[in-house]
Motif scaffolding. Structure first.
Motif, short mmCIF file in Angstrom:
data_model
loop_
_atom_site.label_atom_id
_atom_site.label_comp_id
_atom_site.label_asym_id
_atom_site.label_seq_id
_atom_site.Cartn_x
_atom_site.Cartn_y
_atom_site.Cartn_z
N LYS A 56 0.83 -1.21 0.00
CA LYS A 56 0.00 0.00 0.00
C LYS A 56 0.87 1.26 0.00
O LYS A 56 0.57 2.23 -0.69
N ILE A 57 1.96 1.24 0.75
CA ILE A 57 2.88 2.38 0.77
C ILE A 57 3.55 2.53 -0.59
O ILE A 57 3.71 3.64 -1.10
N GLU A 58 3.91 1.42 -1.20
CA GLU A 58 4.51 1.47 -2.53
C GLU A 58 3.52 2.07 -3.55
O GLU A 58 3.91 2.90 -4.38
N ALA A 59 2.25 1.69 -3.46
CA ALA A 59 1.24 2.24 -4.36
C ALA A 59 1.07 3.74 -4.13
O ALA A 59 0.95 4.51 -5.09
N GLU A 60 1.05 4.16 -2.86
CA GLU A 60 0.95 5.59 -2.55
C GLU A 60 2.15 6.35 -3.13
O GLU A 60 1.99 7.43 -3.71
N ALA A 61 3.33 5.80 -2.96
CA ALA A 61 4.54 6.45 -3.44
C ALA A 61 4.55 6.55 -4.96
O ALA A 61 4.98 7.56 -5.53
N THR A 62 4.05 5.53 -5.63
CA THR A 62 3.97 5.55 -7.09
C THR A 62 2.99 6.62 -7.55
O THR A 62 3.28 7.36 -8.49
N GLU A 63 1.85 6.72 -6.89
CA GLU A 63 0.86 7.73 -7.25
C GLU A 63 1.39 9.15 -7.06
O GLU A 63 1.02 10.07 -7.78
N LEU A 64 2.26 9.34 -6.07
CA LEU A 64 2.84 10.66 -5.79
C LEU A 64 4.12 10.91 -6.59
O LEU A 64 4.80 11.89 -6.37
N ASN A 65 4.43 9.99 -7.50
CA ASN A 65 5.63 10.07 -8.34
C ASN A 65 6.93 10.03 -7.54
O ASN A 65 7.94 10.58 -7.96
N PHE A 66 6.91 9.39 -6.38
CA PHE A 66 8.13 9.17 -5.61
C PHE A 66 8.88 7.96 -6.17
O PHE A 66 10.08 7.83 -6.00
N LEU A 67 8.14 7.06 -6.80
CA LEU A 67 8.71 5.87 -7.44
C LEU A 67 8.29 5.87 -8.90
O LEU A 67 7.23 6.41 -9.24
N PRO A 68 9.08 5.26 -9.77
CA PRO A 68 8.68 5.20 -11.18
C PRO A 68 7.43 4.33 -11.34
O PRO A 68 7.27 3.33 -10.64
#
Length: 75
Positions: A56-68
C-alpha cells in the motif's frame, strides 16, 4: 509512548491500519507519525510492517511520483 512490550509485525501493522482508518491519512504519514511520537527510527518501523502495508505504501509512493510507475493492466 515507549513501552516495555515487545513489538511484533502483526501488532505494529494492526496499529498502523487502525490509525489510518481512524484519521483517514495515507500509510506513509501514519508510519511517520508513529515513529515521531514514539522516537522510533523509520528503518526499524519498516522492518515491522507486513507485506500488505508495504504494498500500500509502494502504491501511494507511485501515485505521488516518488517511485517510477510500472505497467498496469487495465481493469
Amino acid at each position: 509512548m515507549i513501552t516495555n512490550e515487545i513489538m511484533t509485525t502483526s501488532k505494529f501493522s494492526a496499529m498502523i491500519e487502525e490509525f489510518v482508518k481512524a484519521n483517514r491519512v495515507p500509510y506513509m504519514d501514519a508510519v511517520c507519525h508513529y515513529c515521531d511520537r514514539n522516537e522510533m527510527e523509520i528503518e526499524t518501523a519498516a522492518k515491522l510492517l507486513n507485506t500488505v502495508i508495504k504494498k500500500k505504501i509502494e502504491a501511494e509512493a507511485t501515485e505521488l511520483n516518488f517511485l517510477p510507475k510500472t505497467a498496469k493492466l487495465p481493469l
